[in-house]
Design a protein around this motif. Structure first.
Motif, PDB file in Angstrom:
ATOM      1  N   ASP A  28      -6.461   2.074  -1.761  1.00 23.21           N
ATOM      2  CA  ASP A  28      -7.328   0.789  -1.137  1.00 23.21           C
ATOM      3  C   ASP A  28      -6.993  -0.564  -1.104  1.00 23.21           C
ATOM      4  O   ASP A  28      -7.632  -1.425  -0.536  1.00 23.21           O
ATOM      5  CB  ASP A  28      -8.738   0.790  -1.890  1.00 23.21           C
ATOM      6  N   LYS A  29      -5.989  -0.743  -1.922  1.00 26.62           N
ATOM      7  CA  LYS A  29      -5.557  -2.247  -2.048  1.00 26.62           C
ATOM      8  C   LYS A  29      -3.783  -2.467  -1.850  1.00 26.62           C
ATOM      9  O   LYS A  29      -3.374  -1.546  -1.304  1.00 26.62           O
ATOM     10  CB  LYS A  29      -5.713  -2.676  -3.619  1.00 26.62           C
ATOM     11  N   LYS A  64      -6.078   1.631  -6.362  1.00 27.93           N
ATOM     12  CA  LYS A  64      -5.082   0.371  -6.055  1.00 27.93           C
ATOM     13  C   LYS A  64      -4.057   0.733  -5.100  1.00 27.93           C
ATOM     14  O   LYS A  64      -4.040   0.336  -3.824  1.00 27.93           O
ATOM     15  CB  LYS A  64      -4.336   0.187  -7.333  1.00 27.93           C
ATOM     16  N   ASN A 114     -15.189  -4.490  -7.569  1.00 29.82           N
ATOM     17  CA  ASN A 114     -14.626  -3.398  -6.891  1.00 29.82           C
ATOM     18  C   ASN A 114     -15.656  -2.296  -6.656  1.00 29.82           C
ATOM     19  O   ASN A 114     -16.587  -2.221  -7.434  1.00 29.82           O
ATOM     20  CB  ASN A 114     -13.381  -2.851  -7.090  1.00 29.82           C
ATOM     21  N   LYS A 157       0.684  -1.084   0.095  1.00 33.76           N
ATOM     22  CA  LYS A 157      -0.015  -0.130  -0.105  1.00 33.76           C
ATOM     23  C   LYS A 157       0.864   1.101  -0.123  1.00 33.76           C
ATOM     24  O   LYS A 157       2.089   1.014   0.599  1.00 33.76           O
ATOM     25  CB  LYS A 157      -1.010  -0.049   1.184  1.00 33.76           C
ATOM     26  N   TYR A 204      -2.263  -5.845  -7.296  1.00 33.27           N
ATOM     27  CA  TYR A 204      -2.630  -5.068  -6.163  1.00 33.27           C
ATOM     28  C   TYR A 204      -3.988  -5.902  -5.695  1.00 33.27           C
ATOM     29  O   TYR A 204      -4.170  -5.846  -4.456  1.00 33.27           O
ATOM     30  CB  TYR A 204      -3.264  -3.774  -6.593  1.00 33.27           C
ATOM     31  N   ASN A 205      -4.932  -6.516  -6.372  1.00 32.75           N
ATOM     32  CA  ASN A 205      -6.116  -7.099  -5.917  1.00 32.75           C
ATOM     33  C   ASN A 205      -5.843  -8.639  -5.638  1.00 32.75           C
ATOM     34  O   ASN A 205      -7.002  -9.172  -5.169  1.00 32.75           O
ATOM     35  CB  ASN A 205      -7.227  -6.872  -6.851  1.00 32.75           C
ATOM     36  N   LYS A 235     -12.478 -10.060  -9.119  1.00 33.07           N
ATOM     37  CA  LYS A 235     -12.920  -9.161  -7.704  1.00 33.07           C
ATOM     38  C   LYS A 235     -13.712  -8.058  -8.442  1.00 33.07           C
ATOM     39  O   LYS A 235     -13.474  -7.590  -9.169  1.00 33.07           O
ATOM     40  CB  LYS A 235     -11.946  -8.573  -6.977  1.00 33.07           C
TER      41      LYS A 235
END
Lengths: 261, 114
Positions: B24-25, B21, A200, A90, A257-258, A198
């Motif tokens: 939040d991720k 991204k 979002n 992050k 990232y996900n 996913k």
């Protein structure tokens, strides 16, 4: 220069010396590796006078600062990701000393191992679908109005008036539902091609800077050898749905990232 | 849109694509420095508030930022035009003063001869 902090960009299990030529967020200090058990944290030095807790207090909700630095940060992440497989952190994960980064690798070692397994031979992409309801309504409305007007035949004037009022207010709901249904069916079809997907949060136009509303926002991870199949599907869908006001935005490959823990 | 256009399109994406991204991720690990950034939802609300308050203010007649040269480019241009006009006037005045001086000197010389 004040106290030094280490900004951690990502974790990787590959070493590529070219990464050490990339400039970090402050555009002064370059990226470097901190190694532990054949895994690496990729960091760069930051001046805490500019990026420490105190300095950031006023910055954390400064939209201009955020915009500028978010773009720089993502550029760096993409530059690294072009060369090696990474688990992205992050934004603004900062440590005081190298030893702390090694601790992080030690504490999360097995999680990172399974993350690398999950992303091996795969890439993350983003799909966002927008729909102009006015265009959709125009195409949709003709059919609905015909159906409705048929149903009014033979009804008394007063009843017809109230039925029309009800029809108008229900129409917008129907339009919305139909748009969602189409967007969801596209998502379901994508899900059949990809490894994992996913859903979002939809982004508002204040953030996207696009006037037409977003109706679907997904991230997915796909086997590299399935990307062509996916592109063919998207092209087909785009052509089919364009006339009804849909536009599809695909972007990637992104750092995962996900799909990392 | 073939494989190529999908593969290379991370440039020219909107800010939202990036913020959702990195804010939040990604892996969340507590750093040594505690920095709390707004997430995308909070940011959206903030931007909305800024836009709303500007719209509302204009509605009730408050629009001082339009004439403040540090905030409005239109006001800046108008101020610059004013500055240029003032410079021109100053220059003209100076020219007239010098002309005046020369004429007075000539007059003195002529009076001295008489």
């Amino acid at each position: 220069m004040g106290d030094k902090g280490l900004l951690l960009y990502c974790i990787t299990n590959s070493y590529d010396i070219e990464v050490t030529n990339i400039l970090g967020l402050d555009q002064v200090n370059k990226l470097y590796y901190i190694e532990h058990k054949e895994m690496y944290g990729i960091v760069s030095d930051l001046d805490l006078d500019k990026y420490g807790e105190e300095a950031m207090e006023s910055r954390s909700e400064d939209i201009e600062w955020l915009t500028e630095n978010a773009k720089k940060f993502m550029d760096i992440m993409l530059a690294v990701h072009e060369k090696i497989s990474i688990i992205p952190m992050k934004f603004m994960t900062i440590f005081n000393i190298e030893h702390r980064v090694k601790n992080i690798i030690e504490e999360n070692y097995h999680i990172f191992i399974s993350d690398f397994e999950r992303i091996k031979g795969r890439q993350e992409y983003s799909v966002k679908i927008y729909c102009d309801n006015k265009v959709f309504k125009k195409n949709f409305i003709g059919e609905e109005i015909q159906k409705f007007e048929k149903s009014l035949v033979g009804k008394p004037k007063g009843a017809a008036f109230f039925l029309k009022k009800k029809f108008d207010s229900e129409l917008d709901n129907k339009v919305q539902n139909k748009i969602c249904k189409i967007a969801n069916s596209i998502a379901e079809n994508i899900q059949k091609i990809v490894v994992d997907m996913k859903s979002n949060k939809l982004l508002a136009k204040e953030i996207t800077n696009i006037e037409i509303p977003m109706v679907l926002n997904c991230a997915f991870i796909i086997d590299i050898n399935k990307i062509e199949k996916f592109s063919i599907y998207i092209e087909k869908i785009e052509n089919e749905c364009k006339k009804d006001g849909f536009s599809i935005e695909v972007s990637g490959p992104w750092p995962p990232y996900n799909f990392c823990e | 849109m073939g494989v190529n256009s999908i593969n290379k399109s991370t440039s020219g994406v909107g800010l939202g694509e990036i913020l959702e991204k990195i804010l939040d991720k990604g892996v969340v690990i507590a750093g040594d420095i505690s920095i709390s950034l707004a997430d995308v939802e909070l940011l959206t609300i903030k931007i909305r508030l800024v836009i709303c308050s500007i719209d509302k203010a204009q509605e009730i007649g408050i629009d001082w930022w339009k004439t403040d040269i540090s905030l409005s480019s239109k006001a800046k241009i108008e101020q610059e035009e004013k500055d240029v006009k003032m410079e021109e006037e100053r220059f003209k005045t100076k020219q007239l003063e010098e002309q005046n001086k020369l004429l007075l000197e000539r007059l003195e010389k002529l009076e001295a001869i008489e």
